[in-house]
Design a protein around this motif. Structure first.
Motif, PDB file in Angstrom:
ATOM      1  N   VAL A 109       2.672   2.113 -14.444  1.00  0.00           N
ATOM      2  CA  VAL A 109       1.778   2.697 -13.112  1.00  0.00           C
ATOM      3  C   VAL A 109       0.821   2.072 -12.896  1.00  0.00           C
ATOM      4  N   THR A 110      -0.314   1.471 -13.998  1.00  0.00           N
ATOM      5  CA  THR A 110      -1.316   0.997 -13.528  1.00  0.00           C
ATOM      6  C   THR A 110      -0.941  -0.648 -12.957  1.00  0.00           C
ATOM      7  N   ARG A 111      -0.345  -0.894 -13.625  1.00  0.00           N
ATOM      8  CA  ARG A 111       0.266  -2.822 -13.799  1.00  0.00           C
ATOM      9  C   ARG A 111       0.392  -2.686 -12.360  1.00  0.00           C
ATOM     10  N   VAL A 112       1.206  -1.751 -12.045  1.00  0.00           N
ATOM     11  CA  VAL A 112       1.597  -1.871 -10.080  1.00  0.00           C
ATOM     12  C   VAL A 112       0.408  -1.822  -9.033  1.00  0.00           C
ATOM     13  N   GLN A 113      -0.254  -0.711  -9.393  1.00  0.00           N
ATOM     14  CA  GLN A 113      -1.372  -0.008  -8.897  1.00  0.00           C
ATOM     15  C   GLN A 113      -2.362  -2.108  -8.198  1.00  0.00           C
ATOM     16  N   ASN A 114      -2.665  -1.855  -9.748  1.00  0.00           N
ATOM     17  CA  ASN A 114      -3.619  -3.373  -9.671  1.00  0.00           C
ATOM     18  C   ASN A 114      -2.607  -4.494  -9.348  1.00  0.00           C
ATOM     19  N   HIS A 115      -1.598  -4.668  -9.338  1.00  0.00           N
ATOM     20  CA  HIS A 115      -0.722  -5.781  -8.937  1.00  0.00           C
ATOM     21  C   HIS A 115      -0.741  -5.181  -6.773  1.00  0.00           C
ATOM     22  N   MET A 116      -0.896  -4.470  -5.825  1.00  0.00           N
ATOM     23  CA  MET A 116      -0.948  -4.183  -4.605  1.00  0.00           C
ATOM     24  C   MET A 116      -2.187  -4.074  -4.520  1.00  0.00           C
ATOM     25  N   LEU A 117      -3.408  -4.270  -5.083  1.00  0.00           N
ATOM     26  CA  LEU A 117      -4.607  -4.427  -4.712  1.00  0.00           C
ATOM     27  C   LEU A 117      -4.917  -5.430  -4.685  1.00  0.00           C
ATOM     28  N   GLU A 118      -4.153  -6.578  -5.734  1.00  0.00           N
ATOM     29  CA  GLU A 118      -5.194  -7.250  -5.736  1.00  0.00           C
ATOM     30  C   GLU A 118      -3.970  -8.698  -4.663  1.00  0.00           C
ATOM     31  N   HIS A 119      -2.240  -7.741  -3.706  1.00  0.00           N
ATOM     32  CA  HIS A 119      -1.907  -8.647  -3.053  1.00  0.00           C
ATOM     33  C   HIS A 119      -1.481  -7.288  -1.772  1.00  0.00           C
ATOM     34  N   LEU A 120      -2.451  -6.786  -0.965  1.00  0.00           N
ATOM     35  CA  LEU A 120      -2.371  -5.807  -0.412  1.00  0.00           C
ATOM     36  C   LEU A 120      -2.030  -6.613   0.963  1.00  0.00           C
ATOM     37  N   GLU A 121      -1.671  -7.584   1.564  1.00  0.00           N
ATOM     38  CA  GLU A 121      -0.554  -8.387   2.714  1.00  0.00           C
ATOM     39  C   GLU A 121       0.287  -8.153   2.612  1.00  0.00           C
ATOM     40  N   GLN A 122       0.963  -8.093   1.366  1.00  0.00           N
ATOM     41  CA  GLN A 122       2.323  -8.155   1.185  1.00  0.00           C
ATOM     42  C   GLN A 122       2.896  -6.903   1.891  1.00  0.00           C
ATOM     43  N   ALA A 123       4.475  -6.660   1.562  1.00  0.00           N
ATOM     44  CA  ALA A 123       4.722  -5.825   2.161  1.00  0.00           C
ATOM     45  C   ALA A 123       5.622  -5.211   0.768  1.00  0.00           C
ATOM     46  N   PHE A 124       5.171  -4.023  -0.196  1.00  0.00           N
ATOM     47  CA  PHE A 124       5.707  -3.093  -0.486  1.00  0.00           C
ATOM     48  C   PHE A 124       6.846  -2.442  -0.311  1.00  0.00           C
ATOM     49  N   SER A 125       7.871  -1.837  -1.293  1.00  0.00           N
ATOM     50  CA  SER A 125       8.539  -0.540  -0.804  1.00  0.00           C
ATOM     51  C   SER A 125       8.785   0.170  -1.859  1.00  0.00           C
ATOM     52  N   ILE A 126       9.066   1.482  -2.381  1.00  0.00           N
ATOM     53  CA  ILE A 126       9.399   2.127  -3.427  1.00  0.00           C
ATOM     54  C   ILE A 126      10.377   1.385  -4.559  1.00  0.00           C
ATOM     55  N   MET A 137      -0.785  11.737  -6.599  1.00  0.00           N
ATOM     56  CA  MET A 137       0.080  11.184  -4.776  1.00  0.00           C
ATOM     57  C   MET A 137       0.340   9.712  -4.888  1.00  0.00           C
ATOM     58  N   THR A 138       1.358   9.784  -3.626  1.00  0.00           N
ATOM     59  CA  THR A 138       2.751   8.898  -4.477  1.00  0.00           C
ATOM     60  C   THR A 138       2.952   7.818  -3.677  1.00  0.00           C
ATOM     61  N   PRO A 139       3.019   6.096  -4.332  1.00  0.00           N
ATOM     62  CA  PRO A 139       2.752   5.162  -4.163  1.00  0.00           C
ATOM     63  C   PRO A 139       2.685   4.749  -3.183  1.00  0.00           C
ATOM     64  N   MET A 140       3.257   5.202  -1.532  1.00  0.00           N
ATOM     65  CA  MET A 140       2.832   5.578  -0.400  1.00  0.00           C
ATOM     66  C   MET A 140       1.501   5.777  -0.259  1.00  0.00           C
ATOM     67  N   GLU A 141       1.299   7.132  -0.940  1.00  0.00           N
ATOM     68  CA  GLU A 141      -0.247   7.588  -0.207  1.00  0.00           C
ATOM     69  C   GLU A 141      -1.311   6.270  -0.883  1.00  0.00           C
ATOM     70  N   PHE A 142      -0.794   6.226  -1.815  1.00  0.00           N
ATOM     71  CA  PHE A 142      -1.917   4.940  -2.586  1.00  0.00           C
ATOM     72  C   PHE A 142      -2.008   3.209  -1.987  1.00  0.00           C
ATOM     73  N   LEU A 143      -1.310   2.772  -1.367  1.00  0.00           N
ATOM     74  CA  LEU A 143      -0.797   1.899  -0.494  1.00  0.00           C
ATOM     75  C   LEU A 143      -1.053   2.327   0.520  1.00  0.00           C
ATOM     76  N   GLN A 144      -1.185   3.358   1.403  1.00  0.00           N
ATOM     77  CA  GLN A 144      -1.775   3.370   2.770  1.00  0.00           C
ATOM     78  C   GLN A 144      -3.346   3.549   2.716  1.00  0.00           C
ATOM     79  N   GLY A 145      -3.688   4.544   1.356  1.00  0.00           N
ATOM     80  CA  GLY A 145      -5.571   4.428   1.069  1.00  0.00           C
ATOM     81  C   GLY A 145      -6.498   2.868   0.792  1.00  0.00           C
ATOM     82  N   ALA A 146      -5.070   3.093  -0.083  1.00  0.00           N
ATOM     83  CA  ALA A 146      -5.966   1.091  -0.742  1.00  0.00           C
ATOM     84  C   ALA A 146      -5.396  -0.119   0.708  1.00  0.00           C
TER      85      ALA A 146
END
Length: 316
Positions: free
Chosen positions: A215-232, A256-265
């Motif tokens: 989970v933390t690997r996915v979180q960090n990856h999202m934070l490093e690539h927020l401009e990219q599109a993500f889905s579950i 929180m859900t993955p999409m809530e985390f992404l939106q908040g980030a």
């Protein structure tokens, strides 16, 4: 004449006391003498009480002497409010609120009321940094995480520090009308109603745990690539899990859900760019992963109660 009493204890937050009391004091300038607020401080200790900033205050009465009726009884916040509440104060409060027309708290003073058993069944709020702690400490209470202040029946609570001024202004408006409260607000150089709630001051993204997990690997990856599109599905693939299992594990670990985390980030990234740069809104939206200014504006309004332009004007 209405009586407003403030309960003081060691390490109370001075502004939690001074802000609301100043509102009521200034309101007296606009009211006839028979409608004035009488302000009283009640101390848990005899002699001087030292506030959290080192300033010493002597209360008008010790709580042992305070057995009268108060139209409004308030408790400020401070380190002791959520760390160490003496039994004497808690027992006194239980009896005192039965003699009060209204009672309430400023900032973390909500914890004092909670430890005294006075929050169960009520809607309340506190400083945004402590809302999760309040939720866990008092599960019988409904904690509003984004409100500046909450008025529920005879209980009124406010968010952090200066929100006590908002609380007091609302009391003045209820007692004497909006015009008097507006006059007081003008003297204090504050607004009667803020744009947005506490969410505009607090981070929306959940913190990433220090230990490496799928989970933390996915979180960090999202934070490093927020401009990219993500889905579950794409997140689950990064974690080498099925989408359903990933969503369950993520929600359990992050609350929180993955999409809530992404939106908040993404909102937090945009807030940082708005605060620290003069980039056009279109660039901010792209760098934060919103895709368009319109989408960013919609989410800002929904989550913060402000447009991106208003946020920049207020915080940059």
């Amino acid at each position: 004449m209405k009586t407003v009493a403030m309960v003081l204890f060691p390490q109370f937050l001075l502004l939690d006391m001074a802000g609301p009391m100043e509102v009521f004091s200034i309101a007296n300038r606009y009211l006839p003498p028979e409608q004035h607020y009488e302000l009283i401080t009640l101390g848990t200790d005899h002699g001087q009480l030292r506030a959290s900033n080192g300033v010493s205050v002597t209360a008008d009465l010790h709580i042992d002497q305070a057995d009268g009726h108060y139209d409004l009884l308030l408790v400020p916040g401070g380190p002791q409010a959520y760390n160490d509440n003496p039994a004497l104060l808690l027992e006194w409060l239980k009896g005192a609120v039965t003699r009060a027309g209204q009672y309430g708290s400023i900032c973390t003073g909500a914890f004092v009321l909670g430890f005294a058993g006075l929050l169960d069944g009520y809607r309340v709020t506190t400083h945004w940094h402590y809302t999760e702690r309040l939720i866990k400490a008092f599960p019988g209470t409904h904690v509003e995480t984004d409100q500046i202040f909450v008025h529920d029946r005879n209980l009124i609570t406010s968010g952090g520090v200066t929100a006590g001024i908002d609380l007091a202004l609302s009391v003045v408006a209820a007692d004497h009308g909006k015009k008097v409260a507006q006059d007081v607000a003008k003297v204090l150089l504050v607004v009667m109603k803020r744009q947005g709630g506490q969410a505009q001051f607090s981070p929306l993204m959940a913190s990433v745990g220090p230990q490496e997990t799928p989970v933390t690997r996915v979180q960090n990856h999202m934070l490093e690539h927020l401009e990219q599109a993500f889905s579950i599905d794409s997140m689950a693939s990064l974690a080498s899990m099925s989408p359903r299992h990933f969503a369950r594990v993520f929600a359990r670990e992050v609350n929180m859900t993955p999409m809530e985390f992404l939106q908040g980030a993404r909102i937090d990234r945009a807030r940082s760019l708005l605060e620290t740069s003069e980039l056009p809104l279109k660039t901010v939206a792209y760098k934060s992963g919103f895709g368009s200014v319109r989408h960013m504006r919609f989410l800002f309004n929904e989550k913060l109660g402000l447009t991106p332009a208003q946020y920049r004007e207020q915080f940059s």
